[in-house]
Scaffold this motif. Structure first.
Motif, PDB file in Angstrom:
ATOM      1  N   GLY A 144       4.773   7.793  12.115  1.00  0.00           N
ATOM      2  CA  GLY A 144       5.318   9.125  12.358  1.00  0.00           C
ATOM      3  C   GLY A 144       6.830   9.336  12.403  1.00  0.00           C
ATOM      4  O   GLY A 144       7.161  10.497  12.152  1.00  0.00           O
ATOM      5  N   LYS A 145       7.524   8.149  12.364  1.00  0.00           N
ATOM      6  CA  LYS A 145       9.020   8.424  12.301  1.00  0.00           C
ATOM      7  C   LYS A 145       9.376   8.540  10.817  1.00  0.00           C
ATOM      8  O   LYS A 145      10.775   8.929  10.836  1.00  0.00           O
ATOM      9  CB  LYS A 145       9.618   6.829  12.756  1.00  0.00           C
ATOM     10  N   MET A 146       8.591   8.523   9.825  1.00  0.00           N
ATOM     11  CA  MET A 146       8.918   9.050   8.650  1.00  0.00           C
ATOM     12  C   MET A 146       9.547  10.555   8.547  1.00  0.00           C
ATOM     13  O   MET A 146      10.410  10.719   7.786  1.00  0.00           O
ATOM     14  CB  MET A 146       8.093   8.812   7.656  1.00  0.00           C
ATOM     15  N   SER A 162       0.702  -1.391  -0.097  1.00  0.00           N
ATOM     16  CA  SER A 162       0.020  -0.085   0.014  1.00  0.00           C
ATOM     17  C   SER A 162       0.802   1.215  -0.100  1.00  0.00           C
ATOM     18  O   SER A 162       2.027   1.208   0.425  1.00  0.00           O
ATOM     19  CB  SER A 162      -0.950  -0.043   1.241  1.00  0.00           C
ATOM     20  N   ARG A 163       0.513   2.461  -0.367  1.00  0.00           N
ATOM     21  CA  ARG A 163       1.016   3.634  -0.682  1.00  0.00           C
ATOM     22  C   ARG A 163       1.926   4.029   0.530  1.00  0.00           C
ATOM     23  O   ARG A 163       2.982   4.357   0.711  1.00  0.00           O
ATOM     24  CB  ARG A 163       0.309   4.492  -1.229  1.00  0.00           C
ATOM     25  N   LEU A 164       1.167   4.107   1.872  1.00  0.00           N
ATOM     26  CA  LEU A 164       1.763   4.443   3.052  1.00  0.00           C
ATOM     27  C   LEU A 164       2.814   3.613   3.416  1.00  0.00           C
ATOM     28  O   LEU A 164       3.909   4.219   3.960  1.00  0.00           O
ATOM     29  CB  LEU A 164       0.446   4.662   4.004  1.00  0.00           C
ATOM     30  N   LEU A 165       2.593   2.323   3.472  1.00  0.00           N
ATOM     31  CA  LEU A 165       3.632   1.599   4.011  1.00  0.00           C
ATOM     32  C   LEU A 165       4.913   1.269   2.889  1.00  0.00           C
ATOM     33  O   LEU A 165       5.800   1.343   3.638  1.00  0.00           O
ATOM     34  CB  LEU A 165       3.006  -0.047   4.192  1.00  0.00           C
ATOM     35  N   LYS A 166       4.410   1.394   1.694  1.00  0.00           N
ATOM     36  CA  LYS A 166       5.573   1.742   0.751  1.00  0.00           C
ATOM     37  C   LYS A 166       6.522   2.740   0.918  1.00  0.00           C
ATOM     38  O   LYS A 166       7.780   2.869   0.998  1.00  0.00           O
ATOM     39  CB  LYS A 166       4.852   1.726  -0.753  1.00  0.00           C
ATOM     40  N   ALA A 209      -1.843   9.400   9.546  1.00  0.00           N
ATOM     41  CA  ALA A 209      -2.980   8.570   9.375  1.00  0.00           C
ATOM     42  C   ALA A 209      -4.178   9.416   9.081  1.00  0.00           C
ATOM     43  O   ALA A 209      -4.846   8.756   8.207  1.00  0.00           O
ATOM     44  CB  ALA A 209      -3.065   8.027  10.718  1.00  0.00           C
ATOM     45  N   ARG A 210      -4.511  10.505   9.667  1.00  0.00           N
ATOM     46  CA  ARG A 210      -5.772  11.352   9.435  1.00  0.00           C
ATOM     47  C   ARG A 210      -5.620  11.655   7.692  1.00  0.00           C
ATOM     48  O   ARG A 210      -6.649  11.777   7.062  1.00  0.00           O
ATOM     49  CB  ARG A 210      -5.812  12.382  10.199  1.00  0.00           C
ATOM     50  N   LYS A 211      -4.430  12.236   7.665  1.00  0.00           N
ATOM     51  CA  LYS A 211      -4.169  12.751   6.076  1.00  0.00           C
ATOM     52  C   LYS A 211      -4.452  11.425   4.978  1.00  0.00           C
ATOM     53  O   LYS A 211      -5.164  11.940   4.098  1.00  0.00           O
ATOM     54  CB  LYS A 211      -2.827  13.386   5.999  1.00  0.00           C
ATOM     55  N   ASN A 212      -4.071  10.296   5.502  1.00  0.00           N
ATOM     56  CA  ASN A 212      -4.401   9.260   4.590  1.00  0.00           C
ATOM     57  C   ASN A 212      -5.559   8.475   4.704  1.00  0.00           C
ATOM     58  O   ASN A 212      -5.750   7.345   4.396  1.00  0.00           O
ATOM     59  CB  ASN A 212      -3.120   8.152   4.669  1.00  0.00           C
ATOM     60  N   ASN A 213      -6.547   8.950   5.663  1.00  0.00           N
ATOM     61  CA  ASN A 213      -7.730   8.483   5.811  1.00  0.00           C
ATOM     62  C   ASN A 213      -7.788   7.087   6.336  1.00  0.00           C
ATOM     63  O   ASN A 213      -8.509   6.062   6.032  1.00  0.00           O
ATOM     64  CB  ASN A 213      -8.633   8.520   4.393  1.00  0.00           C
ATOM     65  N   LEU A 214      -6.727   6.660   7.441  1.00  0.00           N
ATOM     66  CA  LEU A 214      -6.910   5.552   8.104  1.00  0.00           C
ATOM     67  C   LEU A 214      -7.891   5.493   8.954  1.00  0.00           C
ATOM     68  O   LEU A 214      -8.270   6.521   9.753  1.00  0.00           O
ATOM     69  CB  LEU A 214      -5.479   5.324   8.795  1.00  0.00           C
ATOM     70  N   PRO A 215      -8.397   4.426   9.327  1.00  0.00           N
ATOM     71  CA  PRO A 215      -9.842   4.288  10.365  1.00  0.00           C
ATOM     72  C   PRO A 215      -9.045   4.622  11.680  1.00  0.00           C
ATOM     73  O   PRO A 215      -8.039   4.397  12.131  1.00  0.00           O
ATOM     74  CB  PRO A 215     -10.192   2.938  10.315  1.00  0.00           C
ATOM     75  N   LEU A 270       2.244  12.192  17.559  1.00  0.00           N
ATOM     76  CA  LEU A 270       1.348  13.158  16.895  1.00  0.00           C
ATOM     77  C   LEU A 270       1.495  13.112  15.476  1.00  0.00           C
ATOM     78  O   LEU A 270       0.762  13.254  14.751  1.00  0.00           O
ATOM     79  CB  LEU A 270       1.946  14.348  17.687  1.00  0.00           C
ATOM     80  N   ASP A 271       3.098  13.053  14.897  1.00  0.00           N
ATOM     81  CA  ASP A 271       3.048  12.921  13.476  1.00  0.00           C
ATOM     82  C   ASP A 271       2.318  11.918  12.890  1.00  0.00           C
ATOM     83  O   ASP A 271       1.772  11.841  11.932  1.00  0.00           O
ATOM     84  CB  ASP A 271       4.573  12.885  13.253  1.00  0.00           C
TER      85      ASP A 271
END
Length: 674
Positions: A505-507, A457-461, A547-553, A541-542
């Motif tokens: 958030g560590k990214m 998925s895009r976020l994990l990639k 997560a919210r920016k990427n619409n995670l539940p 917090l990051d």
């Protein structure tokens, strides 16, 4: 006033649930059909289990649907249709005869004979060859304002004129003129009898409406049935008639308010049982207004759909896919809650459906089968297989009830098996419905969790590209946490997904975390411990923002918020103490909250153990055992699991799994004695 507003704000969740409870109760009662409930339950072919029954009032015996249908068929078979007699056609033909006669007879001919023949033709009427005549012996001919029954064989069809003409002229001894007369009549004769479909349809409708739906009466006080007698034949028809009469008259006058009051008690009692169940066994669901609303909405939706089906045709209640309810609730919550809500809903529907005992038994069995068979909805074939099993159970149960009632297979309504197939097809709508509910209520099902667990998925990639060490750490935590969740009966899929995303958030500052440092250069060496601690703490917090920016539940975001709880960034706190002994520890604590579910607690333990395990040197069984015990026990001492519904026994099981997995990771071998 201020205190009152404060109390309202503090109790807003309770106020909302009370409002939801009252609205749901009122809406269900409103949806119920406006009819009383007969106080006796009886089934065809079974013994009457109550006291001797006497007629409470005078009532008529209702004919069965089959009897009414047979009478309607008989009326249609014997109905005499209506045909219009057009006198203008007769006048026109007579005038044309006078005008055309000389053209066909050059010499003086038998003109009077032709006039007599026309009069004979139109005495009852002439019909076209294409006109469809009924099977009845007579037809009703409308001539002006008069309706006269006429024998069908007296109507003359155009194609039979030649034969009639030949016979007529032979009697008059004028056969020599047959060809001339035939040519003349072929040119001028027109049909004047035409079917009056509008009048026929109206007359047929009137006759059908005049069919009596009753066949005799029962006087008040007359004995209907004795205790122990078998309900069959005429007794079954009389009981059915009494039930209809009773229910149609009960909901009138002051009875109306008493019936509404009774329904209110029963419906409210059902919803109270639901709330008590949630309070005792699912408190975390009861605390969430969205989830409680979701459950109530599903119950009301099923009552609404079933009510519509009953009003249209009682047989169509078997098309309503009631098993969607436990499927959806199991997908979002668990099997026990799904079955409990399903049974409560079926009990409510027992008030409005015909043959309530059969319906309740059938739907409860189907619900149990649903809970036992439907699993892993993210596997496409599973739902199809389960729906097939549910449909088969419907058919078998219905077949058994029919055999009990009828005692044979002759009266089985095979169409109902088709209704069960439609029910199964409708149940397949559970998949898209789950997706719709996820968007409307912000819930997460196993199907969505499976999609989120895809490491491509895009976020994990992005995490694997920017912070490869963190990505590898997350995979290890996911494996540890999933195994632990399976051991204690937690939601393993949710735990795995939460573990995969807990450190995204560590990214933003990947190099400040040791697992991502590929050189000996440590950026923390260039800043003070306070700044280092804030960077480390900031990753929570990051992560929430990402997560919210990427619409995670929200259920996944909970793992990001809680995976460190309110623990201390101990390394940098100790370092700062070397510079300032009065440093407040609160500045070096994560903001929390602490874990509030079994799943988030498991991820916290797995994360801490996996991260700290990198510091182990020459690990063996003893070292790993002490290491895991030390980390988890410290979390317990800090009160990190006070809000999580996890027991000490389950924590010990989690420890056991973590020790086994770490042993496998470090490839430890059994030490054989010398």
């Amino acid at each position: 006033m201020k205190d009152a507003l404060h109390d309202i704000y503090r109790n807003q969740s309770l106020i909302y649930k009370t409002f939801l409870f009252l609205c749901a109760t009122a809406l269900v009662i409103y949806l119920f059909p406006k009819a009383g409930k007969f106080k006796y339950e009886f089934q065809k072919g079974k013994a009457w289990q109550y006291e001797n029954l006497y007629a409470p009032f005078d009532f008529a015996i209702q004919k069965t649907e089959k009897e009414i249908a047979d009478e309607q068929e008989e009326v249609r078979a014997n109905f005499i249709p209506y045909y219009a007699y057009d006198t203008s056609v007769v006048s026109g033909v007579t005038d044309r005869y006078e005008a055309e006669y000389a053209n066909y007879f050059k010499r003086r001919g038998p003109k009077k004979a032709g006039q007599d023949f026309l009069e004979m033709l139109y005495a009852d009427g002439v019909v076209a060859d294409t006109e469809t005549l009924p099977d009845t012996r007579f037809v009703n001919v409308v001539k002006g304002n008069e309706v006269t029954p006429v024998a069908k064989d007296k109507l003359v069809q155009i194609g039979k004129i030649r034969q009639l003409l030949s016979d007529f002229l032979a009697q008059q001894r004028l056969s020599d003129y047959e060809d001339d007369f035939y040519d003349l009549f072929t040119a001028i004769v027109k049909p004047n009898i035409i079917a009056n479909k509008e009048l026929s349809e109206k007359a047929l409708e009137d006759e059908l409406n005049n069919i009596y739906t009753t066949k005799g009466t029962i006087d008040r006080g007359k004995r209907i049935i004795l205790n122990g007698e078998v309900v069959e034949g005429e007794k079954y028809e009389i009981l059915t008639s009494l039930k209809k009469e009773y229910e149609s008259h009960l909901w009138k006058g002051t009875n109306y308010y008493w019936i509404v009051f009774g329904y209110t008690i029963l419906v409210a009692l059902a919803f109270v049982m639901l709330l008590l169940f949630l309070r005792k066994y699912r408190p975390h669901i009861l605390q969430d207004n969205t989830k409680v609303t979701f459950i109530f909405v599903n119950i009301i939706a099923m009552v609404f759909i079933t009510t519509i089906a009953v009003k249209y045709d009682g047989a169509y209640v078997y098309v309503v896919p009631l098993c969607i309810l436990p499927i959806i609730l199991k997908a979002f919550f668990d099997a026990r809650l799904g079955l409990f809500v399903h049974v409560l809903t079926v009990l409510l529907l027992g008030f409005i459906v015909p043959n309530s005992f059969e319906y309740v038994f059938l739907q409860v069995i189907a619900g149990i089968v649903t809970i036992l068979t439907v699993s892993e909805l993210y596997r496409r074939a599973n739902l199809f297989v389960s729906v097939g099993q549910i449909t088969l159970v419907y058919m078998i149960t219905y077949f058994a009830f029919t055999v009990i009632h009828e005692g044979n297979l002759q009266n089985i309504i095979w169409l109902n098996f088709g209704l069960f197939i439609l029910n199964g097809l409708a149940t397949l709508f559970a998949q898209p419905l789950i997706y719709i509910y996820e968007k409307l209520f912000g819930l997460v099902s196993d199907v969505s969790l499976l999609e989120l667990s895809d490491t491509n998925s895009r976020l994990l990639k992005e995490l694997s590209d920017k912070a490869p060490g963190t990505f590898h750490h997350s995979l290890q935590v996911a494996n540890l946490a999933e195994a632990a969740a399976n051991e204690v009966g937690a939601n393993a899929m949710l735990v795995r997904v939460g573990a995969l995303y807990h450190d995204i958030g560590k990214m933003n500052n990947a190099t400040y975390f040791t697992e991502n440092q590929t050189t000996s250069v440590n950026p923390h060496d260039e800043i003070n411990p306070a700044e280092s601690a804030q960077i480390i703490i900031r990753h929570v917090l990051d992560g929430i923002e990402l997560a919210r920016k990427n619409n995670l539940p929200d259920r996944v975001i909970d793992f990001i918020r809680t995976h460190h709880g309110t623990s201390t960034v101990y390394y940098f706190y100790k370092k700062q103490l070397e510079n300032d002994e009065n440093t407040p520890v609160e500045d070096y604590k994560y903001p929390g909250p602490i874990p509030f579910s079994k799943e988030t607690a498991i991820v916290m333990m797995s994360d801490a153990v996996e991260a700290a395990s990198k510091s182990l040197k020459n690990p063996n069984y003893g070292i790993i055992n002490d290491f895991v015990e030390k980390i988890v026990n410290k979390q317990i001492e800090e009160g990190q699991f006070l809000n999580a519904n996890i027991t000490f026994k389950e924590i010990e099981s989690v420890k056991k799994v973590l020790k086994q997995k770490l042993t496998n990771i470090y490839h430890l071998r059994v030490e054989y004695p010398e």
